[in-house]
Structures are given as structure tokens and as C-alpha cells.
Design a protein around this motif. Sequence first.
Motif, PDB file in Angstrom:
ATOM      1  N   PHE A 231       0.821  -1.215   0.000  1.00  0.00           N
ATOM      2  CA  PHE A 231       0.000   0.000   0.000  1.00  0.00           C
ATOM      3  C   PHE A 231       0.857   1.267   0.000  1.00  0.00           C
ATOM      4  N   VAL A 232       1.942   1.265   0.748  1.00  0.00           N
ATOM      5  CA  VAL A 232       2.756   2.485   0.866  1.00  0.00           C
ATOM      6  C   VAL A 232       3.854   2.579  -0.192  1.00  0.00           C
ATOM      7  N   ASP A 233       4.118   1.493  -0.893  1.00  0.00           N
ATOM      8  CA  ASP A 233       5.181   1.492  -1.904  1.00  0.00           C
ATOM      9  C   ASP A 233       4.733   2.293  -3.131  1.00  0.00           C
ATOM     10  N   PRO A 234       5.462   3.366  -3.475  1.00  0.00           N
ATOM     11  CA  PRO A 234       5.067   4.154  -4.655  1.00  0.00           C
ATOM     12  C   PRO A 234       5.127   3.368  -5.960  1.00  0.00           C
ATOM     13  N   GLY A 235       5.859   2.257  -5.966  1.00  0.00           N
ATOM     14  CA  GLY A 235       5.972   1.454  -7.170  1.00  0.00           C
ATOM     15  C   GLY A 235       4.841   0.452  -7.366  1.00  0.00           C
ATOM     16  N   THR A 236       3.959   0.340  -6.381  1.00  0.00           N
ATOM     17  CA  THR A 236       2.834  -0.586  -6.504  1.00  0.00           C
ATOM     18  C   THR A 236       1.857  -0.080  -7.558  1.00  0.00           C
ATOM     19  N   PRO A 237       1.453  -0.923  -8.503  1.00  0.00           N
ATOM     20  CA  PRO A 237       0.470  -0.488  -9.512  1.00  0.00           C
ATOM     21  C   PRO A 237      -0.796   0.039  -8.841  1.00  0.00           C
ATOM     22  N   ALA A 238      -1.340   1.122  -9.386  1.00  0.00           N
ATOM     23  CA  ALA A 238      -2.497   1.777  -8.768  1.00  0.00           C
ATOM     24  C   ALA A 238      -3.674   0.836  -8.527  1.00  0.00           C
TER      25      ALA A 238
END
Length: 322
Positions: A231-238
Motif C-alpha cells: 500500500f505504501v510502496d510508490p511502485g505498486t500499480p495503482a
Amino acid sequence: MAEDRLSRRGGHMVISAALQRQLEALSDARGDDHRAARARLLEGAAASRAEIARLSDDGSVRWPVRSTAAALLLALDAPALFDNVERWARGDFRLGPGAPLGGAPLPSLRAERIAGAGPRVLPRAVELLWNERDRIDDGGVLALVLAIGELAAQGVDRSLAALAALVEEGDAFAAAAAAEALSRTGSRTAVAPLLGALGDASRDLGVRCAAATGLGLLRASEAAERLLALFVDPGTPAPLRVEVAVPLARIAGEIAVAPIVERLSVETDTRTVQRMVDALADTRALAALEPVRRLAREHPDGFVREAARGAADLLARRVSAR
């Protein structure tokens, strides 16, 4: 010749190496290759029936091979039922070849017909999903997965293992459907394959989203750390971040409030905002109440304000009921 015959040692039946190799090859084959190999095995399978049955129950043999052996037994003992599983998966409920065929029934009705035939159909359902996917459209895949889920709910042996295997190695559509079906069994054995699918960045996004949702349904505490990290990882696909929000809230509770509120401060997509408002309600945490009420008062989008008002009322009731 001795290797190809059934033998006994110390009162125990010994499975021939030749037959086991043939079944292993059959379990690994796909499409036309699988059907051709099965036809060759069936030509002499009647003489080896006892041996095939022994192998289907041998816990030391790989699960796909055991399932393939069980499907072969069904083809030998009940060929009409063997064929019907495929017909029902396709939505063909005709009583005979000359009967009229209307529109295909919904996958749920197909699943009911398949599972209603009893535990014997499980290996054939698995075989169609695993080895003969080319014969089944997505509606048929969903019907077969739902049928396996119904059998799992009845406590049928190997059905949970079948769903787990589909989550881990099935094609994207089958794996996502299996993840949902597996989570709905409520079994704790579902957690490991769902966690594996969620954490595997090489998997299809739909499979990972289904795994996240399933872990939330199971309220699997083991998943809290991984859900929060995604959830907090900016690299996680939206789309995955959005799907993770609700299961994270259900599992982590108050711990999830701060990261969700922080994300809301920069989120502009109204549907995503509504989803995260729902997640805050699912935390059942007092700390989430004021941020939700603030959205109900101040957010520029009317749909978001309405959703937030409903979530605030729900959250207030949940907090007071604790």
C-alpha cells in the motif's frame, strides 16, 4: 515385461515404473497431446485398473499425477460422467444429441450441475482446467472452479489442493477465480498460496488483486505486513494499491488508518477515494472517524461526500459496538 505388470511385495501392491512414467507424461501434456496420450493409455488401461487406482491414492506420488490417475479411472469406470463434466462446463445440459440447445446457463448453474454429480468429478474438472483449457471458454473455467469450490465446502478430499495449485500455476483467469473460491472456503490452508500470489510481481495483476481480496476475507493476520508494504510502496500499480486498501484495513485495523489517510491527502481519483473511505470504515477504529467526517464536509465531489457520510455513520456504529 515384468516392469509393465502389477506385482506384490510383502503383501503390498507395487506400481510399475513404466505406468508411472506414462501417467507423469500424461499429467504434464496439454491440449491435443494430452488427449492423444490419454487415448493410448485407455487402450490398455482396463488391465492396469488396480494399479492406476493404487497410484491415484499414493501420497508419495506428485499430486498432479495422482489427479490424472483418478481422472483416468473415471474415464474407465464411468465414461458418460467423464464426458458430461466437459459438456456441463460448456453449459450443454441436453439430455441427448438431438435435444434442443438454448442459451448457455450461467457459470453458477453449470457449477451446481457439476458439483451435484459428486466427488468423483473432481479429477475430471481439474484435468479440464489443467490439461484441456483449450476446450473450455472463460465461462466454463469459472463453472469448473466454482464447482471445485463447492466440493471443497463439502469437505471433498483434494479439492483445496486443486484450488491452491490453480492459484499458484493456473492461467491468469483460472488463477484469479481460484483465489476467490479458495478464500471463500474459509480454510487456513488458503493463506499460503494467496500470500505467494500477492507477493509475486511477475503474476497477472488480476490474480494479485484477487489474492489481496481473499486474504481480507480470511482476515489473515500473516498478510498485514505485506499488504501494508504494498500500500505504501510508490511502485505498486495503482489498481493493486486500491484493492489492497480494504483487506489491509480489515486485518490491520487502527494501524492502517494513518497510511490510508496520508494517501487520501494526495489522491485525486474519486473512485479510489471512495474505496479508501470504505477501507477506513472497515478499520473499525475511532482514529478513522474524524478524517472520514472531514471528507463528508469538505471534499469537492458530491459522490465522495455522500459516500463519506455513509461510511462515517457505519464507522460510528462499529466503534460504539466495540
